[in-house]
Design a protein around this motif. Sequence first.
Motif, mmCIF file in Angstrom:
data_model
loop_
_atom_site.group_PDB
_atom_site.id
_atom_site.type_symbol
_atom_site.label_atom_id
_atom_site.label_comp_id
_atom_site.label_asym_id
_atom_site.label_seq_id
_atom_site.Cartn_x
_atom_site.Cartn_y
_atom_site.Cartn_z
ATOM 1 N N VAL A 438 3.478 -17.311 -20.582
ATOM 2 C CA VAL A 438 2.347 -16.813 -19.816
ATOM 3 C C VAL A 438 1.239 -16.403 -20.787
ATOM 4 N N GLN A 439 0.049 -16.987 -20.575
ATOM 5 C CA GLN A 439 -1.068 -16.700 -21.457
ATOM 6 C C GLN A 439 -2.146 -15.945 -20.680
ATOM 7 N N LYS A 440 -2.771 -14.974 -21.328
ATOM 8 C CA LYS A 440 -3.772 -14.159 -20.657
ATOM 9 C C LYS A 440 -5.183 -14.735 -20.792
ATOM 10 N N THR A 441 -5.440 -15.475 -21.855
ATOM 11 C CA THR A 441 -6.810 -15.926 -22.104
ATOM 12 C C THR A 441 -6.902 -17.441 -22.103
ATOM 13 N N LEU A 442 -6.424 -18.093 -23.166
ATOM 14 C CA LEU A 442 -6.492 -19.545 -23.235
ATOM 15 C C LEU A 442 -5.160 -20.137 -22.798
ATOM 16 N N PRO A 443 -5.165 -21.026 -21.815
ATOM 17 C CA PRO A 443 -3.913 -21.578 -21.292
ATOM 18 C C PRO A 443 -3.359 -22.693 -22.168
ATOM 19 N N VAL A 444 -2.089 -23.021 -21.968
ATOM 20 C CA VAL A 444 -1.453 -24.190 -22.575
ATOM 21 C C VAL A 444 -1.292 -25.215 -21.464
ATOM 22 N N LEU A 445 -2.019 -26.312 -21.565
ATOM 23 C CA LEU A 445 -2.099 -27.277 -20.478
ATOM 24 C C LEU A 445 -1.630 -28.653 -20.930
ATOM 25 N N ARG A 446 -1.424 -29.530 -19.952
ATOM 26 C CA ARG A 446 -1.245 -30.957 -20.184
ATOM 27 C C ARG A 446 -2.136 -31.682 -19.173
ATOM 28 N N LEU A 447 -2.803 -32.755 -19.618
ATOM 29 C CA LEU A 447 -3.739 -33.461 -18.748
ATOM 30 C C LEU A 447 -3.047 -34.061 -17.530
#
Length: 452
Positions: A438-447
């Motif tokens: 869980v990230q508060k600011t910058l997320p960890v994403l996949r397109l």
Amino acid sequence: MFSIKSLFPAVTKAEWTRQVVADLKGKPLESLKRPTPDGLETEPFYTNEDLAKLPLATIQQSQRTGQSLGWLNVPQVRFSTESETNTGLRTGLTKGADGFLLDLTEAKIEEINWSRLLNGLKLSDTPVWFCVDGQSENVATALKQILPYQLKGGILDEPVARSLQSGTHPDAALVQMAEATRLTLDSPHFRTITVGSTVFHNAGATATQELAFTLNAVVDVFDHLTNAGLTMEQLIPKTGFVVSVGTSYFTEIAKLRALRILWQRLLTFYHSSFIIHHSSFIHAQTSTFYDTTATPYNNLLRATTEAMSAVIGGCDALTVHPYNAVFGEPDEFSTRIARNISILLKEEAHLDKTLDPSAGSYYLETLTNELVESAWALFLDVEKQGGLLKATESGFVPSELEKAYQAKVEAVKNGRILVGVTKFRVDEEVLLAKPARVQKTLPVLRLSQEFE
């Protein structure tokens, strides 16, 4: 005397343009131009005349300063137990690895038996990068106690990047980084100051944003470390970059080349001839942002083109992630294939035989320069806002990254193909991705996550 030039006389760009316009039969030449996600515009064609507009000597010299042919094949190994991990490391050396990225982020550093973990490895010959979470000093102290020689490799701990994701302040980790740097000043090839683009890459950044925000992170880190009493002459040789490389083949080549130029430009502001001529060290990693859980074997192909971009762009070390890294624990097959991609690029493609193989390419030289200038402008903008941390707290950086990510998603919705996801998809079970922290600011994403 026979001359090839007599058969193929020089043609100017204006002549090429006239011919293209004639072939278009009334369609405007501008219709062939293509915008890039970085806000740049790709011309229909490039010629030698385009190179005359560039600072070509500066671009190419930045690629060659302090560089050597080839790159290190650095597979990632996750720590389990000392004995099992040691077996994996020693086996990897017999299978083509040149060094390792050892993930200790979930390990209890103070409980590790380092002699058993590193048994049979000599870190003056085999570089190991220890990936940790705010414990740089603890790792450096442990290594110095058992290894009485100069080390190679480094410690991958990115306090600023981690703070951008978690919302916590990086001070404690930066204190550890400063002490780790002091402890290993006698090992110039052991880099303890790591700044990476992955946190921005995985949030959906453009190449321009990755480059600019990475430079901003460097400045923030250097400000903290010089305040801690370290000099720039001590910091620069101990600094390395970790860069994620995506699927946009030519853009990623140009991105790594641009980073070397930007590094040299940044260092000129510290007014030291020693610093100005110091080369960068780039540890490239294939992207997880573009990996998919649908038709997952396509990730092998993505990793191959990403690795090619990395080595043609001039990376010094390369980590190829296994194709199943985003949805499962890598196994013997996936780790072997990942390791062998780098070996194939050396032993069969011979990409380690030429320094800066893209030098002279009309398109790549132009794209490199455009990325340099667009990234530098954004870097200066963020610095005017007080630096990366303040620009993130104000919402500027998250907002810009969200726009970039949404633009990528819209491109897919509007027809951009994700092979194996939106087209050429095998009717098979879609594997579940491993949950991200869980990230508060910058997320960890996949397109691909919105289309799987």
